[in-house]
Scaffold this motif. Structure first.
Motif, mmCIF file in Angstrom:
data_model
loop_
_atom_site.group_PDB
_atom_site.id
_atom_site.type_symbol
_atom_site.label_atom_id
_atom_site.label_comp_id
_atom_site.label_asym_id
_atom_site.label_seq_id
_atom_site.Cartn_x
_atom_site.Cartn_y
_atom_site.Cartn_z
ATOM 1 N N GLU A 174 -25.471 -14.984 -49.801
ATOM 2 C CA GLU A 174 -26.859 -15.322 -48.955
ATOM 3 C C GLU A 174 -26.232 -15.804 -47.487
ATOM 4 O O GLU A 174 -25.441 -16.320 -47.100
ATOM 5 C CB GLU A 174 -27.446 -16.439 -49.513
ATOM 6 N N SER A 175 -26.990 -14.911 -46.513
ATOM 7 C CA SER A 175 -26.792 -15.234 -45.019
ATOM 8 C C SER A 175 -27.658 -15.905 -44.294
ATOM 9 O O SER A 175 -27.698 -16.049 -43.215
ATOM 10 C CB SER A 175 -26.389 -13.596 -44.450
ATOM 11 N N GLN A 176 -28.744 -16.356 -44.904
ATOM 12 C CA GLN A 176 -29.977 -16.915 -44.144
ATOM 13 C C GLN A 176 -30.283 -18.164 -44.791
ATOM 14 O O GLN A 176 -30.475 -19.476 -43.835
ATOM 15 C CB GLN A 176 -31.177 -15.996 -44.195
ATOM 16 N N TYR A 177 -30.389 -18.373 -45.933
ATOM 17 C CA TYR A 177 -31.002 -19.845 -46.441
ATOM 18 C C TYR A 177 -29.641 -20.559 -47.423
ATOM 19 O O TYR A 177 -29.096 -19.771 -47.792
ATOM 20 C CB TYR A 177 -32.153 -19.607 -47.505
ATOM 21 N N ARG A 216 -39.573 -23.551 -39.806
ATOM 22 C CA ARG A 216 -38.103 -23.424 -40.320
ATOM 23 C C ARG A 216 -37.565 -23.854 -39.139
ATOM 24 O O ARG A 216 -37.422 -22.915 -37.795
ATOM 25 C CB ARG A 216 -37.901 -22.050 -40.610
ATOM 26 N N LYS A 246 -42.100 -10.890 -42.632
ATOM 27 C CA LYS A 246 -41.039 -10.947 -41.715
ATOM 28 C C LYS A 246 -41.164 -11.682 -40.124
ATOM 29 O O LYS A 246 -42.180 -11.551 -39.759
ATOM 30 C CB LYS A 246 -40.940 -9.345 -41.333
ATOM 31 N N GLN A 257 -33.818 -10.662 -36.600
ATOM 32 C CA GLN A 257 -32.652 -10.305 -37.291
ATOM 33 C C GLN A 257 -33.313 -9.715 -38.518
ATOM 34 O O GLN A 257 -34.410 -9.971 -38.928
ATOM 35 C CB GLN A 257 -31.549 -11.384 -37.670
ATOM 36 N N ASN A 297 -32.114 -10.144 -41.595
ATOM 37 C CA ASN A 297 -32.570 -11.101 -42.746
ATOM 38 C C ASN A 297 -33.756 -12.275 -42.491
ATOM 39 O O ASN A 297 -33.763 -13.017 -43.364
ATOM 40 C CB ASN A 297 -31.017 -11.617 -43.188
ATOM 41 N N ASP A 298 -34.124 -12.140 -41.284
ATOM 42 C CA ASP A 298 -35.308 -12.957 -41.239
ATOM 43 C C ASP A 298 -36.416 -12.670 -41.802
ATOM 44 O O ASP A 298 -37.564 -12.287 -41.306
ATOM 45 C CB ASP A 298 -35.775 -13.004 -39.497
ATOM 46 N N GLN A 299 -36.608 -12.802 -43.116
ATOM 47 C CA GLN A 299 -37.577 -12.349 -44.043
ATOM 48 C C GLN A 299 -37.475 -12.939 -45.460
ATOM 49 O O GLN A 299 -36.419 -13.191 -45.951
ATOM 50 C CB GLN A 299 -37.646 -10.762 -43.906
ATOM 51 N N SER A 317 -35.113 -13.639 -50.944
ATOM 52 C CA SER A 317 -34.551 -13.164 -49.476
ATOM 53 C C SER A 317 -34.129 -12.024 -49.297
ATOM 54 O O SER A 317 -34.111 -11.171 -50.442
ATOM 55 C CB SER A 317 -33.280 -14.329 -49.517
ATOM 56 N N ASP A 360 -31.260 -10.848 -48.870
ATOM 57 C CA ASP A 360 -30.101 -10.693 -49.594
ATOM 58 C C ASP A 360 -30.182 -10.776 -51.045
ATOM 59 O O ASP A 360 -28.986 -10.732 -51.922
ATOM 60 C CB ASP A 360 -28.825 -11.741 -49.184
#
Length: 327
Positions: free
Chosen positions: A217-220, A256, A285, A289, A291-293, A315, A317
């Motif tokens: 995971e790269s976002q959350y 966020r 979205k 980026q 992954n901003d979704q 996410s 990812d």
């Protein structure tokens, strides 16, 4: 004298031989009663025969020892009056007409009563593309007869039937146009002449996501909580002509990293490889980026005891978060 006697004997013998020869020629016509009996000597008529309504002999020419009878007949099979042409080939055998071949050519039918409504409802079966694309066969589907147009004089009918089901804010309705036709051998038969489908998922309300953990995971972060306010709903429709339409007016608002967002959503295409494309999978979205979704998803699973509906967040990812509707 002897010569005269011999000639007389020859004449007597000739007359006798002529009499024998003539005795083989038909001496009567085929009676209407016999035609009626022989016209019914067909298994498919006997299987559903109640009575003869009328029989009209069109022609019955005799040629030698053969007679070809052509007649129009209407018979009652209990459910309908069946009209057709009967052709019977007769042969003069042992001083009587014997039917050697009988044919029936169907012309028309007049049905006494409409079909059993349950058979009409049963004809509103599954549509494969709806099951694969929308899982429209999930949960209880109750068919309802909406309308009907009957033309019993020619044995035809048209019905409109709907099947609807619902779960967790999702509703789906399939509308069928069903053609009924009465066949004198098989009775009422039904085919789906046309259909249209519409599903709506009502996403409106307050939701909470609690993100799970994943090494990729790269976002959350694990345990991160996001509170969402969702407005509007999404609908999808499809018909037999393969015309698909979407209506989207869903908006997701959340905060966020202290940044407020109010974002319109689109339909997720994550499951198109599996043939699924439904209003139950939506994509938000919200940044620059990739992954901003995140997705909000309403999943249907067919367990051993029946269909189960669950909501999740997912996410970019692939990390799964629990999705709970607060109100």
């Amino acid at each position: 004298m002897k010569k005269i006697t011999k000639i007389g004997l020859i004449l007597v013998m000739f007359i006798g031989m002529s009499a024998c020869t003539d005795s083989g020629k038909p001496t009567t016509v085929v009676t209407l009663e016999q035609i009626q009996v022989d016209a019914l000597d067909m298994s498919f008529i006997q299987a559903k025969f109640e009575k003869i309504v009328s029989i009209d002999v069109i022609s019955q020419p005799v040629q030698g020892k053969q007679c070809l009878v052509v007649a129009n007949m209407v018979y009652d099979n209990g459910e309908a009056l069946v009209k057709g042409e009967v052709v019977i080939n007769y042969e003069w055998v042992k001083k009587a007409w014997t039917a050697v071949n009988t044919q029936f050519s169907y012309q028309s039918v007049s049905v006494k009563a409409e079909a059993d409504p349950q058979k009409v409802l049963d004809a509103a079966g599954d549509i494969d593309v709806l099951n694969s694309k929308f899982q429209a066969n999930a949960f209880t589907q109750t068919p309802v007869l909406v309308s009907k147009e009957l033309n019993l004089e020619i044995g035809e009918a048209t019905y409109v039937v709907t099947r609807g089901n619902a779960s967790s804010g999702w509703t789906a309705t399939t509308t069928y146009t069903i053609k009924g036709k009465y066949y004198y051998l098989d009775g009422w038969q039904f085919t789906i002449e046309d259909w249209s489908y519409k599903e709506v998922t009502k996403w409106a309300g307050s939701w909470q996501i609690v993100w799970g953990s994943s090494p990729t995971e790269s976002q959350y972060t694990a345990g991160e909580i996001m509170k969402l306010t969702v407005s509007g709903d999404i609908s999808l429709s499809l018909n037999k002509a393969d015309i698909q339409e979407e209506k989207r007016d869903v908006n997701v608002a959340f905060i966020r990293n202290r940044s407020p967002y109010s974002i319109p959503v689109t339909l997720s295409k994550d499951y198109q490889d599996e043939g699924l494309y439904t209003s139950r999978f939506i994509l938000t979205k919200y940044g620059n980026q990739s992954n901003d979704q995140f997705n909000l998803e309403l999943h249907f699973e067919n367990s051993g005891s029946g269909w189960v509906a669950t909501t999740i967040a997912k996410s970019f990812d692939g990390t799964i978060g629990t999705l709970t509707k607060i109100k």
